[in-house]
Design an enzyme around this catalytic site. Structure first.
Site, mmCIF file in Angstrom:
data_model
loop_
_atom_site.group_PDB
_atom_site.id
_atom_site.type_symbol
_atom_site.label_atom_id
_atom_site.label_comp_id
_atom_site.label_asym_id
_atom_site.label_seq_id
_atom_site.Cartn_x
_atom_site.Cartn_y
_atom_site.Cartn_z
ATOM 1 N N GLY A 96 0.779 -1.234 0.000
ATOM 2 C CA GLY A 96 0.000 0.000 0.000
ATOM 3 C C GLY A 96 0.805 1.276 0.000
ATOM 4 O O GLY A 96 0.225 2.367 -0.064
ATOM 5 N N CYS A 121 -14.964 1.220 -27.877
ATOM 6 C CA CYS A 121 -16.289 1.839 -27.981
ATOM 7 C C CYS A 121 -16.934 2.033 -26.616
ATOM 8 O O CYS A 121 -17.890 1.348 -26.255
ATOM 9 C CB CYS A 121 -17.167 0.979 -28.880
ATOM 10 S SG CYS A 121 -16.416 0.818 -30.492
ATOM 11 N N GLY A 125 3.656 -3.678 -3.868
ATOM 12 C CA GLY A 125 3.557 -3.965 -5.298
ATOM 13 C C GLY A 125 3.892 -2.701 -6.060
ATOM 14 O O GLY A 125 4.954 -2.556 -6.676
HETATM 15 N N1 LLP Z 1 -1.121 -7.073 -0.167
HETATM 16 C C1 LLP Z 1 -2.442 -7.258 -0.342
HETATM 17 C C2 LLP Z 1 -3.148 -8.204 0.528
HETATM 18 C C3 LLP Z 1 -3.123 -6.540 -1.348
HETATM 19 O O1 LLP Z 1 -4.428 -6.722 -1.503
HETATM 20 C C4 LLP Z 1 -2.414 -5.632 -2.167
HETATM 21 C C5 LLP Z 1 -3.083 -4.875 -3.232
HETATM 22 C C6 LLP Z 1 -1.025 -5.489 -1.954
HETATM 23 C C7 LLP Z 1 -0.419 -6.222 -0.939
HETATM 24 C C8 LLP Z 1 -0.178 -4.565 -2.773
HETATM 25 O O2 LLP Z 1 -0.566 -3.240 -2.658
HETATM 26 P P1 LLP Z 1 0.352 -2.076 -3.286
HETATM 27 O O3 LLP Z 1 1.646 -2.071 -2.525
HETATM 28 O O4 LLP Z 1 0.569 -2.394 -4.717
HETATM 29 O O5 LLP Z 1 -0.460 -0.856 -3.084
HETATM 30 N N2 LLP Z 1 -5.569 -1.917 -9.126
HETATM 31 C C9 LLP Z 1 -5.459 -0.870 -8.124
HETATM 32 C C10 LLP Z 1 -4.718 -1.339 -6.886
HETATM 33 C C11 LLP Z 1 -5.348 -2.567 -6.250
HETATM 34 C C12 LLP Z 1 -4.548 -3.055 -5.061
HETATM 35 C C13 LLP Z 1 -5.034 -4.382 -4.593
HETATM 36 N N3 LLP Z 1 -4.314 -4.965 -3.496
HETATM 37 C C14 LLP Z 1 -4.771 0.340 -8.768
HETATM 38 O O6 LLP Z 1 -4.408 0.271 -9.938
HETATM 39 O O7 LLP Z 1 -4.625 1.384 -8.129
#
Ligand code: LLP
Length: 414
Positions: free
Chosen positions: A237, A340, A273
């Site tokens: 996050g 579209c 991520g």
């Molecule tokens: N751990 C869990 C349990 C998660 O659900 C997620 C992301 C992460 C780690 C990694 O989060 P990050 O470090 O990438 O923020 N598609 C959306 C983001 C969805 C995130 C879902 N879970 C976007 O493009 O903003």
């Protein structure tokens, strides 16, 4: 990593115009150096405390991306049996994998037990029992952590906030202790950790620290009940800069978190991520047509919402920069795709000098770009290229029409 030389845009030492010539467009381009640097800055910030960085595979699951991270010694956070298979194929160590997700299926649990993953992040009482039964039947012990929902507001887009009471994720704080006691009594489970994940693209420190406080209060209760916990996983996050956000500085984040941990010995785990890959990637597209309606000017490019859905789905802002020097008078453009749907836009109200045939780079597309792409409108999914110094490697060839139709059949009419 991205810079201009003689008017042309380069990613590391590779000309993006050359990438477009060789691989066509739309194409995702990632920088190996940027991925390495992001990982190393995260891991480096925690060098004073036992830690493990489990890259969230969902952000970008290309095998070559996973390979680079595996080579750096990363762990991985997976949410499916498919992601586990990718990690193994890319040379990742299953002993460093944590398995998140609200709906783990039996075959996925079995594959993870076969592989010997580090931890199942459990999201409900029923899942805990299911895992215990499967492990018991196989004569194994499954390592578990309970994903608690600390009910903190991460101050992010509602679709990517996960740690609020009303979300589907995790277990309420007040039932988690009971679940730990239950897990402690089940011989086929081995309690190893406690985890949470409160949302994504969080740019403030406070929500993480609030969550950690709550998690540690529960940890104390669990340990007082005689169950020892060896890791605390704060999830992912950590936000990045897309436009003018001021994300949490990773060193400040690490020092605040380790200070709250004090002299606790648990390994700190994270599941970043976006932080690792978002700004290590861009999407290259070419202008097909320029058109004006009433008071708006549209640049229709060959990349669309099926390639990069973030702007359409979350109203996300990502920078768009011309790959060439950009000649002619600047105007305000909406950058849209050929799909579209009125929602098919990649950017709005951008001041750019554009001509048909120009190349554009949509920045910050390394996370939640290619992985969220689809074949909507029977569009072939984009190619993916990794640049590394002056080298470029095709890490996913563009889909062909044959690839796309291969899984379908006509009805038999005899
Ligand atoms: N751990 C869990 C349990 C998660 O659900 C997620 C992301 C992460 C780690 C990694 O989060 P990050 O470090 O990438 O923020 N598609 C959306 C983001 C969805 C995130 C879902 N879970 C976007 O493009 O903003």
């Amino acid at each position: 990593m991205l810079h201009r030389h003689d008017g042309d845009l380069y990613f590391e030492r590779v000309s993006l115009a050359e990438i477009a010539d060789i691989y066509g467009t739309p194409t995702f381009v990632y920088s190996e150096t940027a991925i390495r640097e992001a990982y190393q800055s995260f891991a480096g910030a925690f060098r004073g405390h036992p830690h493990r960085i489990c890259y969230a595979v969902k952000a970008n699951s290309n095998l070559a991306v996973l390979q680079v991270l595996a080579e750096l010694g990363a762990g991985f956070d997976i949410v499916s049996g498919g992601e586990l298979a990718r990690v193994i194929r890319a040379g990742g160590d299953p002993g460093r994998v944590v398995f998140s997700g609200v709906g783990k299926q039996d075959w996925e649990i079995e594959a993870a037990l076969d592989a010997g993953i580090a931890c199942f992040n459990i999201e409900s009482a029923s899942e805990l029992q299911r895992l215990a039964d499967i492990a018991n039947r196989r004569g194994q012990q499954a390592p578990v952590s309970i994903r608690v929902n600390p009910d903190v507001d991460p101050g992010t887009h509602p679709y990517i906030a996960t740690g609020l009471r009303e979300n589907k994720f995790g277990v309420a704080m007040d039932t988690a202790l009971e679940m730990y006691l239950q897990a402690g009594d089940l011989p086929s489970l081995n309690v190893v950790g406690i985890d949470c994940h409160i949302g994504s693209q969080i740019t403030e420190l406070a929500p993480f620290l609030d969550a950690l406080d709550k998690v540690l209060a529960l940890l104390d209760q669990v340990e007082a009940a005689g169950i020892s916990i060896s890791h605390v996983d704060l999830g992912g996050g950590i936000g990045v800069r897309y436009r003018d956000e001021v994300p949490v500085d990773i060193d400040a984040f690490a020092s605040a978190v380790t200070q709250v941990m004090g002299n606790r010995s648990q390994t700190l785990m994270f599941e970043p991520g976006r932080y690792i890959v978002a700004n290590a990637g861009l999407l290259l597209g070419r202008v097909i047509t320029l058109k004006s309606n009433e008071d708006r000017h549209f640049a229709v490019i060959d990349a669309a919402m099926n390639d990069l859905i973030r702007p359409a789905l979350y109203q996300a802002w990502q920078d768009v920069v011309p790959v060439g020097p950009g000649e002619g008078k600047a105007m305000t453009w909406d950058i849209v795709g050929p799909v579209c749907e009125t929602g098919d836009f990649l950017a709005r109200d951008r001041e750019l000098s554009l001509r048909e045939g120009d190349l554009l780079a949509i920045l910050s597309s390394g996370a939640y770009g290619a992985v969220m792409s689809s074949n909507y409108n029977t569009r072939m999914r984009a190619a993916e290229v990794m640049v590394s110094g002056e080298q470029h490697h095709c890490i996913r060839r563009r889909e062909s029409l044959d690839d796309l139709l291969a899984l379908e059949s006509l009805l038999s009419r005899d």
